[in-house]
Design a protein around this motif. Sequence first.
Motif, PDB file in Angstrom:
ATOM      1  N   GLU A  90       1.941  12.118   5.284  1.00  0.00           N
ATOM      2  CA  GLU A  90       2.138  12.893   6.508  1.00  0.00           C
ATOM      3  C   GLU A  90       3.042  12.181   7.513  1.00  0.00           C
ATOM      4  N   GLU A  91       3.172  10.841   7.383  1.00  0.00           N
ATOM      5  CA  GLU A  91       4.055  10.101   8.281  1.00  0.00           C
ATOM      6  C   GLU A  91       5.512  10.137   7.829  1.00  0.00           C
ATOM      7  N   GLU A 122       0.840  -1.181   0.000  1.00  0.00           N
ATOM      8  CA  GLU A 122       0.000   0.000   0.000  1.00  0.00           C
ATOM      9  C   GLU A 122       0.887   1.248   0.000  1.00  0.00           C
ATOM     10  N   ARG A 123       0.349   2.342  -0.538  1.00  0.00           N
ATOM     11  CA  ARG A 123       1.095   3.596  -0.482  1.00  0.00           C
ATOM     12  C   ARG A 123       1.154   4.092   0.961  1.00  0.00           C
ATOM     13  N   LYS A 159      -2.435  15.238   4.976  1.00  0.00           N
ATOM     14  CA  LYS A 159      -3.394  14.168   5.209  1.00  0.00           C
ATOM     15  C   LYS A 159      -4.529  14.207   4.204  1.00  0.00           C
ATOM     16  N   ASN A 160      -4.898  15.396   3.770  1.00  0.00           N
ATOM     17  CA  ASN A 160      -6.051  15.566   2.872  1.00  0.00           C
ATOM     18  C   ASN A 160      -5.657  15.636   1.417  1.00  0.00           C
ATOM     19  N   PRO A 219       1.315   6.692   4.048  1.00  0.00           N
ATOM     20  CA  PRO A 219       0.750   8.033   4.261  1.00  0.00           C
ATOM     21  C   PRO A 219       1.848   9.092   4.218  1.00  0.00           C
TER      22      PRO A 219
END
Length: 225
Positions: free
Chosen positions: A201-202, A196-197, A223-224, A199
């Motif tokens: 923001e992490e 999975e890609r 995040k958005n 996140p």
Amino acid sequence: MVCPRFLGHFFRPWKFDLCTETENSPIPQPVLARLLKAAHHAPSVGFMQPWDFVLIDSLEVRQQVLASFNEENAKAAENYTGERQQTYRSLKLQGITESPMNLCITCDRSRGGTHVLGRNSIVEMDLFSTCLAVQNLWLAARAEGIGVGWVSIIDQDRLSDILQLPEQVYPLAYLCLGYVSEFLDQPELQAKGWRERLPLEELVHGNGWGKPLEPVGLSERLKNS
């Protein structure tokens, strides 16, 4: 400002499957020249321009490269077991003989002489610079409607022998180029559940590893996004 749709156009992944109607269609010379020119105008540390471009349309040469891929791919498959191995074997990981053109972008590790401006501390900057040439070519190809696939499951020493590269020249990227049936909305490995890609923001830190971003608003935007 760069239009998000523009970015989306370039950064959708390519899968190796070539359209039946165009799989044998050669890339027109004016188009190929534009791709190579884009790659050659990539930035490089010390303006060393360490890249060369080996165009490969010979079926005999490509069959030798394919043989190396098949051998290395069989080894790689043994890293997995059960369903994971079945998924691996189902992946399309090369288009060496299907695509009308293969291209090896090399890095001459001696170019620019013994002392290259900006390379004294990080000697690998020649390799990193050559990667920028690969990226330039990749983006230019997408603008031309041409898919690119990087075949990394190849023995580099064997590839050097096949292409008769000088000792100081490293085969950095072996690419398959061709018109494709579609540009996927997400990477094939993601679509098939391989990974999975992560996140975004992490992966973004502020003023040091693991430290929060300031202002906080950027983290929320990531995040958005």
